[in-house]
Design a protein around this motif. Structure first.
Motif, PDB file in Angstrom:
ATOM      1  N   MET A 177      58.022  24.222  39.601  1.00  0.00           N
ATOM      2  CA  MET A 177      59.436  24.326  39.236  1.00  0.00           C
ATOM      3  C   MET A 177      59.990  23.063  38.580  1.00  0.00           C
ATOM      4  O   MET A 177      61.121  23.054  38.105  1.00  0.00           O
ATOM      5  N   GLY A 178      59.221  21.972  38.592  1.00  0.00           N
ATOM      6  CA  GLY A 178      59.625  20.771  37.869  1.00  0.00           C
ATOM      7  C   GLY A 178      60.425  19.764  38.651  1.00  0.00           C
ATOM      8  O   GLY A 178      60.745  18.690  38.129  1.00  0.00           O
ATOM      9  N   GLY A 179      60.786  20.069  39.896  1.00  0.00           N
ATOM     10  CA  GLY A 179      61.571  19.135  40.692  1.00  0.00           C
ATOM     11  C   GLY A 179      60.698  18.189  41.493  1.00  0.00           C
ATOM     12  O   GLY A 179      59.514  17.997  41.205  1.00  0.00           O
ATOM     13  N   THR A 180      61.288  17.591  42.514  1.00  0.00           N
ATOM     14  CA  THR A 180      60.539  16.665  43.360  1.00  0.00           C
ATOM     15  C   THR A 180      61.059  16.733  44.785  1.00  0.00           C
ATOM     16  O   THR A 180      62.176  17.202  45.036  1.00  0.00           O
ATOM     17  N   TRP A 181      60.232  16.269  45.705  1.00  0.00           N
ATOM     18  CA  TRP A 181      60.639  16.197  47.111  1.00  0.00           C
ATOM     19  C   TRP A 181      61.200  14.820  47.467  1.00  0.00           C
ATOM     20  O   TRP A 181      61.954  14.690  48.406  1.00  0.00           O
ATOM     21  N   MET A 182      60.867  13.805  46.666  1.00  0.00           N
ATOM     22  CA  MET A 182      61.365  12.460  46.948  1.00  0.00           C
ATOM     23  C   MET A 182      61.056  11.545  45.780  1.00  0.00           C
ATOM     24  O   MET A 182      60.001  11.662  45.140  1.00  0.00           O
ATOM     25  N   GLY A 183      61.969  10.618  45.497  1.00  0.00           N
ATOM     26  CA  GLY A 183      61.701   9.671  44.436  1.00  0.00           C
ATOM     27  C   GLY A 183      62.710   8.535  44.414  1.00  0.00           C
ATOM     28  O   GLY A 183      63.724   8.545  45.124  1.00  0.00           O
ATOM     29  N   LEU A 184      62.416   7.556  43.569  1.00  0.00           N
ATOM     30  CA  LEU A 184      63.231   6.350  43.426  1.00  0.00           C
ATOM     31  C   LEU A 184      63.255   5.969  41.953  1.00  0.00           C
ATOM     32  O   LEU A 184      62.238   6.080  41.262  1.00  0.00           O
ATOM     33  N   THR A 185      64.407   5.525  41.475  1.00  0.00           N
ATOM     34  CA  THR A 185      64.490   5.069  40.086  1.00  0.00           C
ATOM     35  C   THR A 185      64.492   3.550  40.024  1.00  0.00           C
ATOM     36  O   THR A 185      64.785   2.864  41.001  1.00  0.00           O
ATOM     37  N   ARG A 186      64.204   3.029  38.858  1.00  0.00           N
ATOM     38  CA  ARG A 186      64.268   1.583  38.670  1.00  0.00           C
ATOM     39  C   ARG A 186      65.677   1.045  38.909  1.00  0.00           C
ATOM     40  O   ARG A 186      65.857  -0.117  39.254  1.00  0.00           O
ATOM     41  N   GLY A 187      66.669   1.906  38.723  1.00  0.00           N
ATOM     42  CA  GLY A 187      68.037   1.497  38.971  1.00  0.00           C
ATOM     43  C   GLY A 187      68.440   1.562  40.434  1.00  0.00           C
ATOM     44  O   GLY A 187      69.581   1.226  40.776  1.00  0.00           O
ATOM     45  N   GLY A 188      67.529   1.994  41.307  1.00  0.00           N
ATOM     46  CA  GLY A 188      67.793   1.998  42.737  1.00  0.00           C
ATOM     47  C   GLY A 188      68.285   3.312  43.295  1.00  0.00           C
ATOM     48  O   GLY A 188      68.649   3.387  44.481  1.00  0.00           O
ATOM     49  N   ARG A 189      68.319   4.372  42.499  1.00  0.00           N
ATOM     50  CA  ARG A 189      68.729   5.684  43.001  1.00  0.00           C
ATOM     51  C   ARG A 189      67.585   6.291  43.806  1.00  0.00           C
ATOM     52  O   ARG A 189      66.442   6.354  43.329  1.00  0.00           O
ATOM     53  N   PHE A 190      67.902   6.777  45.001  1.00  0.00           N
ATOM     54  CA  PHE A 190      66.908   7.357  45.898  1.00  0.00           C
ATOM     55  C   PHE A 190      67.356   8.761  46.298  1.00  0.00           C
ATOM     56  O   PHE A 190      68.544   8.996  46.552  1.00  0.00           O
TER      57      PHE A 190
END
Length: 267
Positions: A50-63
């Motif tokens: 489906m293209g989504g995710t269960w968990m992640g973090l961005t370089r900008g600090g979004r979790f």
């Protein structure tokens, strides 16, 4: 994702520490954690169905992270049209602040099967479940989320919170802390039957789903164990171990990178 243990703003050394297991059908196509080609700021695993995710973090600090809410009773929520992986993915790919984002999700929460989701950054973290009471601010502390509401005292949540607290109190360096967190996530022990929850799936299934790490058969179990450690300098350690049927180890990916938003790591 079926178990998320995390410490938020409890340590001046590590403003965010996450240890999580994703439980899923082994047949569901999945990409291991990496920077996404279409969103190169995002580091996360990806659901290739489906293209989504269960968990992640961005370089900008979004979790962001999501778990399903287990309700096996006849009057529980059934299938819904939207993928729960969109909840975490939508926040990571967007630019709304976490509170505004989850407020918007709350208006369409019936479009998803039962879920609990976390969204935020190192300044503020928010929580929403379509079985809960609206958007809630996550207070600084050590928390646990499985297939129910935040900090519901299921045995693996209670034990995991205590273990995570002890590990942080030990003063371990980042490398040692990550390894100890993986050891914690690998625990396959089951609590006594009288301590397990009743989610409407029967005691046999409750026992199968009771451990932190699920490895009962070749159809469903813990697909990935993930550790995220963000230190006070904004340096991120993100490591993920993948598994197949019966808990057979498939491999590990690990990445270190720096957050671009340094102000976010102020404890």
């Amino acid at each position: 994702m079926c178990l998320i243990l995390f410490a938020f703003k409890t340590s001046s050394r590590y403003p965010l520490v996450v240890a999580a297991n994703r439980d899923e059908s082994y047949a569901r196509p999945t990409a291991a954690a990496a920077f996404w080609g279409d969103h190169p700021d995002i580091y996360a695993g990806r659901d290739l169905d489906m293209g989504g995710t269960w968990m992640g973090l961005t370089r900008g600090g979004r979790f962001a992270a999501v778990t399903n809410f287990r309700d096996g009773y006849p009057n529980g929520r059934g299938a819904a049209p939207r993928s729960r992986g969109d909840l975490a993915g939508g926040f990571l790919t967007g630019d709304l602040d976490a509170r505004s984002y989850l407020d918007s999700v709350a208006t369409r929460q019936k479009e998803y099967s039962g879920f609990s989701t976390l969204a935020g950054d190192l300044d503020a973290l928010w929580y929403l479940s379509n079985y809960g009471n609206g958007v809630q601010n996550v207070t600084p502390g050590v928390h646990g989320l499985s297939n129910h509401l935040l900090d519901t005292p299921w045995p693996k949540v209670v034990a995991g919170r205590a273990e995570l607290t002890a590990l942080l109190d030990s003063g371990a360096n980042t490398t040692t802390l990550a390894e100890k967190l993986f050891d914690m996530l690998a625990d396959r022990s089951v609590a006594p039957a009288n301590q397990l929850p009743d989610t409407g799936v029967g005691i046999v299934r409750e026992k199968q789903l009771g451990p932190k790490f699920i490895a009962r058969d070749d159809r469903y179990g813990t697909r990935a164990s993930t550790v995220i450690i963000v230190d006070h300098n904004g340096e991120v350690t993100y490591a993920e171990r993948s598994f197949g049927g019966h808990g057979v180890f498939h491999g590990e990916v690990a990445r270190r990178f720096s957050l671009t938003r340094q102000a976010a790591v102020t404890a």
